[in-house]
Design a protein around this motif. Sequence first.
Motif, PDB file in Angstrom:
ATOM      1  N   LEU A  86       0.723  -1.173   0.175  1.00 17.95           N
ATOM      2  CA  LEU A  86      -0.030   0.044   0.014  1.00 17.95           C
ATOM      3  C   LEU A  86       0.724   1.368  -0.056  1.00 17.95           C
ATOM      4  O   LEU A  86       0.221   2.443   0.036  1.00 17.95           O
ATOM      5  N   GLY A  87       2.098   1.031   0.180  1.00 17.96           N
ATOM      6  CA  GLY A  87       3.150   2.391  -0.072  1.00 17.96           C
ATOM      7  C   GLY A  87       2.839   3.143   1.532  1.00 17.96           C
ATOM      8  O   GLY A  87       3.023   4.324   1.495  1.00 17.96           O
ATOM      9  N   ILE A  88       2.599   2.428   2.837  1.00 12.36           N
ATOM     10  CA  ILE A  88       2.690   3.008   3.908  1.00 12.36           C
ATOM     11  C   ILE A  88       3.764   2.617   4.647  1.00 12.36           C
ATOM     12  O   ILE A  88       4.436   1.604   4.222  1.00 12.36           O
ATOM     13  N   SER A  89       4.036   2.825   5.832  1.00 10.54           N
ATOM     14  CA  SER A  89       4.916   2.611   6.970  1.00 10.54           C
ATOM     15  C   SER A  89       4.295   1.158   7.682  1.00 10.54           C
ATOM     16  O   SER A  89       3.027   1.258   7.698  1.00 10.54           O
ATOM     17  N   PRO A  90       5.052   0.280   8.108  1.00 13.74           N
ATOM     18  CA  PRO A  90       4.662  -0.766   8.930  1.00 13.74           C
ATOM     19  C   PRO A  90       3.859  -0.605  10.194  1.00 13.74           C
ATOM     20  O   PRO A  90       2.869  -1.059  10.188  1.00 13.74           O
ATOM     21  N   LEU A  91       4.328   0.805  10.900  1.00 12.57           N
ATOM     22  CA  LEU A  91       3.769   0.931  11.883  1.00 12.57           C
ATOM     23  C   LEU A  91       2.165   1.572  11.639  1.00 12.57           C
ATOM     24  O   LEU A  91       1.333   1.181  12.197  1.00 12.57           O
ATOM     25  N   THR A  92       2.013   2.207  10.389  1.00 12.09           N
ATOM     26  CA  THR A  92       0.507   2.721  10.087  1.00 12.09           C
ATOM     27  C   THR A  92      -0.159   1.436   9.756  1.00 12.09           C
ATOM     28  O   THR A  92      -1.459   1.465  10.325  1.00 12.09           O
ATOM     29  N   ALA A  93       0.621   0.229   8.948  1.00  9.99           N
ATOM     30  CA  ALA A  93      -0.229  -0.687   8.670  1.00  9.99           C
ATOM     31  C   ALA A  93      -0.607  -1.463   9.437  1.00  9.99           C
ATOM     32  O   ALA A  93      -1.866  -1.998   9.917  1.00  9.99           O
ATOM     33  N   ARG A  94       0.055  -1.538  10.695  1.00 11.40           N
ATOM     34  CA  ARG A  94      -0.271  -2.099  11.881  1.00 11.40           C
ATOM     35  C   ARG A  94      -1.319  -1.675  12.748  1.00 11.40           C
ATOM     36  O   ARG A  94      -2.220  -2.243  13.221  1.00 11.40           O
ATOM     37  N   LYS A  95      -1.189  -0.283  12.788  1.00 10.05           N
ATOM     38  CA  LYS A  95      -2.191   0.475  13.594  1.00 10.05           C
ATOM     39  C   LYS A  95      -3.752   0.370  12.697  1.00 10.05           C
ATOM     40  O   LYS A  95      -4.708   0.261  13.487  1.00 10.05           O
ATOM     41  N   HIS A  96      -3.488   0.417  11.424  1.00  8.11           N
ATOM     42  CA  HIS A  96      -4.678   0.212  10.650  1.00  8.11           C
ATOM     43  C   HIS A  96      -5.395  -0.884  11.026  1.00  8.11           C
ATOM     44  O   HIS A  96      -6.509  -1.292  11.023  1.00  8.11           O
ATOM     45  N   ARG A  97      -4.513  -2.117  10.871  1.00 10.63           N
ATOM     46  CA  ARG A  97      -5.051  -3.528  11.412  1.00 10.63           C
ATOM     47  C   ARG A  97      -5.828  -3.606  12.674  1.00 10.63           C
ATOM     48  O   ARG A  97      -6.744  -4.218  12.865  1.00 10.63           O
ATOM     49  N   GLU A  98      -4.960  -3.138  13.575  1.00 11.83           N
ATOM     50  CA  GLU A  98      -5.621  -3.214  15.010  1.00 11.83           C
ATOM     51  C   GLU A  98      -6.953  -2.259  15.259  1.00 11.83           C
ATOM     52  O   GLU A  98      -7.798  -2.810  15.739  1.00 11.83           O
ATOM     53  N   ASN A  99      -7.039  -1.245  14.466  1.00 12.04           N
ATOM     54  CA  ASN A  99      -8.266  -0.531  14.484  1.00 12.04           C
ATOM     55  C   ASN A  99      -9.398  -1.259  13.764  1.00 12.04           C
ATOM     56  O   ASN A  99     -10.514  -1.284  14.265  1.00 12.04           O
ATOM     57  N   LEU A 100      -8.972  -1.858  12.587  1.00 13.67           N
ATOM     58  CA  LEU A 100     -10.048  -2.758  11.780  1.00 13.67           C
ATOM     59  C   LEU A 100     -10.407  -3.929  12.598  1.00 13.67           C
ATOM     60  O   LEU A 100     -11.809  -4.028  12.892  1.00 13.67           O
ATOM     61  N   MET A 101      -9.549  -4.622  13.283  1.00 18.59           N
ATOM     62  CA  MET A 101      -9.991  -5.652  14.207  1.00 18.59           C
ATOM     63  C   MET A 101     -10.999  -5.329  15.518  1.00 18.59           C
ATOM     64  O   MET A 101     -11.926  -6.035  15.612  1.00 18.59           O
ATOM     65  N   ARG A 102     -10.536  -4.005  15.836  1.00 14.28           N
ATOM     66  CA  ARG A 102     -11.352  -3.757  17.009  1.00 14.28           C
ATOM     67  C   ARG A 102     -12.641  -3.410  16.340  1.00 14.28           C
ATOM     68  O   ARG A 102     -13.893  -3.525  17.315  1.00 14.28           O
ATOM     69  N   LYS A 103     -12.688  -2.627  15.440  1.00 14.15           N
ATOM     70  CA  LYS A 103     -14.189  -2.204  14.685  1.00 14.15           C
ATOM     71  C   LYS A 103     -15.139  -3.252  14.458  1.00 14.15           C
ATOM     72  O   LYS A 103     -16.105  -3.276  14.649  1.00 14.15           O
ATOM     73  N   LEU A 104     -14.328  -4.482  13.971  1.00 13.89           N
ATOM     74  CA  LEU A 104     -15.236  -5.658  13.456  1.00 13.89           C
ATOM     75  C   LEU A 104     -15.413  -6.711  14.542  1.00 13.89           C
ATOM     76  O   LEU A 104     -15.835  -7.690  14.369  1.00 13.89           O
ATOM     77  N   SER A 105     -14.760  -6.393  15.760  1.00 14.17           N
ATOM     78  CA  SER A 105     -14.602  -7.556  16.837  1.00 14.17           C
ATOM     79  C   SER A 105     -13.837  -8.826  16.332  1.00 14.17           C
ATOM     80  O   SER A 105     -14.589  -9.898  16.527  1.00 14.17           O
ATOM     81  N   LEU A 106     -12.891  -8.686  15.669  1.00 13.38           N
ATOM     82  CA  LEU A 106     -12.158  -9.687  15.166  1.00 13.38           C
ATOM     83  C   LEU A 106     -10.811 -10.056  16.025  1.00 13.38           C
ATOM     84  O   LEU A 106     -10.422  -9.018  16.622  1.00 13.38           O
ATOM     85  N   HIS A 107     -10.326 -11.384  16.247  1.00 11.17           N
ATOM     86  CA  HIS A 107      -9.381 -11.535  17.234  1.00 11.17           C
ATOM     87  C   HIS A 107      -8.178 -12.115  16.537  1.00 11.17           C
ATOM     88  O   HIS A 107      -7.052 -12.031  16.974  1.00 11.17           O
ATOM     89  N   ASN A 108      -8.115 -12.722  15.303  1.00 11.83           N
ATOM     90  CA  ASN A 108      -7.057 -13.318  14.673  1.00 11.83           C
ATOM     91  C   ASN A 108      -7.348 -13.388  13.111  1.00 11.83           C
ATOM     92  O   ASN A 108      -8.037 -13.088  12.544  1.00 11.83           O
TER      93      ASN A 108
END
Length: 219
Positions: free
Chosen positions: A181-203
């Motif tokens: 996606l052309g972004i930093s790994p930290l940003t990608a990790r934060k996006h994923r954490e926020n997404l999982m929290r939003k969808l109530s997914l755990h793995n």
Amino acid sequence: MRKLLTIVVADDHAIVREGLKLLLSTMDHVSVVAEAADGETLTTIVRASSPDLVILDLGMPGVAGVQFINELRAVAPRMKILALTANIEPRTVRAVIAAGASGYLTKTGDPAELNAALDAMLRNEIYLSQSVRFAIDDPRSHQPPPTTDTALSPIPLTRREMQILSLAAQGLTARETADRLGISPLTARKHRENLMRKLSLHNTAEIAAYALRIGLPIG
């Protein structure tokens, strides 16, 4: 002389494994070399013995559907996978085949289809159970698969969140997602954490299941 086909039977129900082994024992040039009742055991067996074919129950513990097929193919690229499931949902059939499975059998199908499926695979052909052929033959199945712009989530997601969901469902790491996606790994990790929290997914397994449910291509 016809090559001996080595097979691993993978299903979490012992009675199903025994039934499959009994059917396979009546076929020439077929040898069941191992059996597994969960995904972790199956992966270990495949890595150690490199069988020609796995008969895979998609509902087995430790098997995250299409994502698990991708993982098996990464371990043994030349091995054929015959999915065995009670699921006749067209989207699942197409996703499993798109992920690289060589066949799709239903547990309600005719036992004779197992022999037909093995013969097809020896010819490097894809075999679909009679009950799910409509999933491929249906003209609607030839429409372009949903994309991150067209897939519909019950919980509204932004375009970036849909991209993160799709890549995470494919098993990409934060660094690989960042590169894509052309972004930093930290940003990608934060996006994923926020997404999982939003969808109530755990793995990753739950991410893949959610992506498949809304129609995202994850294979």
